[in-house]
Enzyme design. Structure first.
Site, mmCIF file in Angstrom:
data_model
loop_
_atom_site.group_PDB
_atom_site.id
_atom_site.type_symbol
_atom_site.label_atom_id
_atom_site.label_comp_id
_atom_site.label_asym_id
_atom_site.label_seq_id
_atom_site.Cartn_x
_atom_site.Cartn_y
_atom_site.Cartn_z
ATOM 1 N N LYS A 123 1.075 -1.399 0.013
ATOM 2 C CA LYS A 123 -0.044 0.087 -0.103
ATOM 3 C C LYS A 123 0.928 1.507 0.279
ATOM 4 C CE LYS A 123 -3.882 -2.428 1.764
ATOM 5 N NZ LYS A 123 -4.949 -2.173 4.224
ATOM 6 N N TYR A 157 -12.217 -2.842 -2.809
ATOM 7 C CA TYR A 157 -13.197 -2.963 -0.921
ATOM 8 C C TYR A 157 -14.047 -2.626 -0.874
ATOM 9 C CZ TYR A 157 -8.160 -2.357 0.556
ATOM 10 O OH TYR A 157 -7.141 -2.492 1.476
ATOM 11 N N PHE A 204 -15.219 3.437 8.654
ATOM 12 C CA PHE A 204 -13.828 3.924 7.537
ATOM 13 C C PHE A 204 -13.223 3.687 6.253
ATOM 14 C CE2 PHE A 204 -13.744 -0.437 9.081
ATOM 15 C CZ PHE A 204 -13.005 -1.573 7.670
ATOM 16 N N ARG A 231 -1.037 -14.516 4.353
ATOM 17 C CA ARG A 231 -1.579 -13.523 5.211
ATOM 18 C C ARG A 231 -1.030 -14.261 6.114
ATOM 19 N NH1 ARG A 231 -6.026 -10.237 4.032
ATOM 20 N NH2 ARG A 231 -7.492 -11.122 6.303
ATOM 21 N N THR A 290 -4.898 -8.086 10.326
ATOM 22 C CA THR A 290 -5.609 -6.719 10.125
ATOM 23 C C THR A 290 -4.547 -5.290 10.916
ATOM 24 O OG1 THR A 290 -6.733 -7.904 8.977
ATOM 25 C CG2 THR A 290 -6.613 -5.790 9.439
ATOM 26 N N ARG A 310 3.279 -6.857 9.483
ATOM 27 C CA ARG A 310 2.526 -5.820 9.784
ATOM 28 C C ARG A 310 3.472 -5.528 11.576
ATOM 29 N NH1 ARG A 310 -3.143 -8.316 7.084
ATOM 30 N NH2 ARG A 310 -3.131 -6.500 5.719
ATOM 31 N N ASN A 347 -1.411 0.090 7.683
ATOM 32 C CA ASN A 347 -0.959 -1.605 7.738
ATOM 33 C C ASN A 347 -0.264 -2.638 6.309
ATOM 34 O OD1 ASN A 347 -3.395 -2.024 6.635
ATOM 35 N ND2 ASN A 347 -3.840 -3.531 7.329
ATOM 36 N N HIS A 379 -1.652 -5.721 1.523
ATOM 37 C CA HIS A 379 -2.827 -6.632 1.338
ATOM 38 C C HIS A 379 -2.509 -7.406 0.946
ATOM 39 C CE1 HIS A 379 -6.902 -6.965 -0.061
ATOM 40 N NE2 HIS A 379 -5.566 -8.403 -1.514
ATOM 41 N N GLU A 398 -9.730 -10.051 -7.494
ATOM 42 C CA GLU A 398 -8.648 -8.854 -7.219
ATOM 43 C C GLU A 398 -7.867 -9.030 -8.133
ATOM 44 O OE1 GLU A 398 -7.590 -9.540 -3.150
ATOM 45 O OE2 GLU A 398 -9.324 -9.190 -1.854
#
Ligand code: IDP
Length: 149
Positions: A9, A49, A57, A85, A91, A102, A112, A115, A126
């Site tokens: 990100k 998203y 948020f 993951r 998260t 993270r 964070n 993704h 995605e």
């Protein structure tokens, strides 16, 4: 082989963590079959998203992922979805274990860094949002004989 969509990100790019993150993915044994840096536009971010569109948020999430360039990848390998993951960590970085991306580099959920798709259906969706069919590269890596039984 399973494929998953991974994004560094904008905060990860700004903090100079692209190489660190790619390095962790490669060292684990995964094969990167597509890789691109770009600004994700608002419509693409909202589509990506979509499941969060009713969340409080959502607007700040869209502002965050469109705030600067990000790096998109298709990562391929056995169990790539669940292992990526785990590499990313929880998260909320408060809950992320040391040794995860993270857990090592992030403090807040809204910043964070990374993704990764959370299911096969999400990965397919995605990948098709962020990459065209011809953007994925088909090649063999020489370490496959050492990685897989
Ligand atoms: P994931 O990225 O670990 O799959 P999701 O629950 O799908 O987690 O949330 C997507 C993204 O939305 C998170 O990575 C984070 O950037 C953002 N997000 C989720 N929950 C919050 C929150 O409570 N506050 C701010 N941002 C959030």
């Amino acid at each position: 082989m399973e494929e998953t969509y991974v994004m560094v990100k904008p905060d990860g790019v700004q903090r100079g963590l692209v190489g660190e993150i790619i390095s962790r993915i490669e060292r684990r044994g995964f094969k990167i079959v597509a890789l691109r840096m770009n600004f994700i536009d608002e419509d693409t971010a909202k589509e990506h998203y979509a499941e969060h569109k009713e969340k409080p948020f959502f607007d700040s999430l869209i502002a965050y992922v469109t705030s600067g360039p990000s790096v998109s990848m298709i990562v391929q390998g056995k169990n790539a979805i669940s292992i990526m993951r785990t590499i990313n960590g929880a998260t909320n970085p408060v809950d992320a274990s040391p040794g995860t991306i993270r857990g090592d580099f992030a403090i807040e959920t809204g910043r964070n860094i990374v993704h990764a798709s959370d299911s096969q259906e999400a990965a397919r969706r995605e990948i098709s949002i962020h990459f065209g069919e011809k953007e994925s590269v088909d090649y063999r890596k020489i370490d496959e004989v050492c990685l897989y039984e």
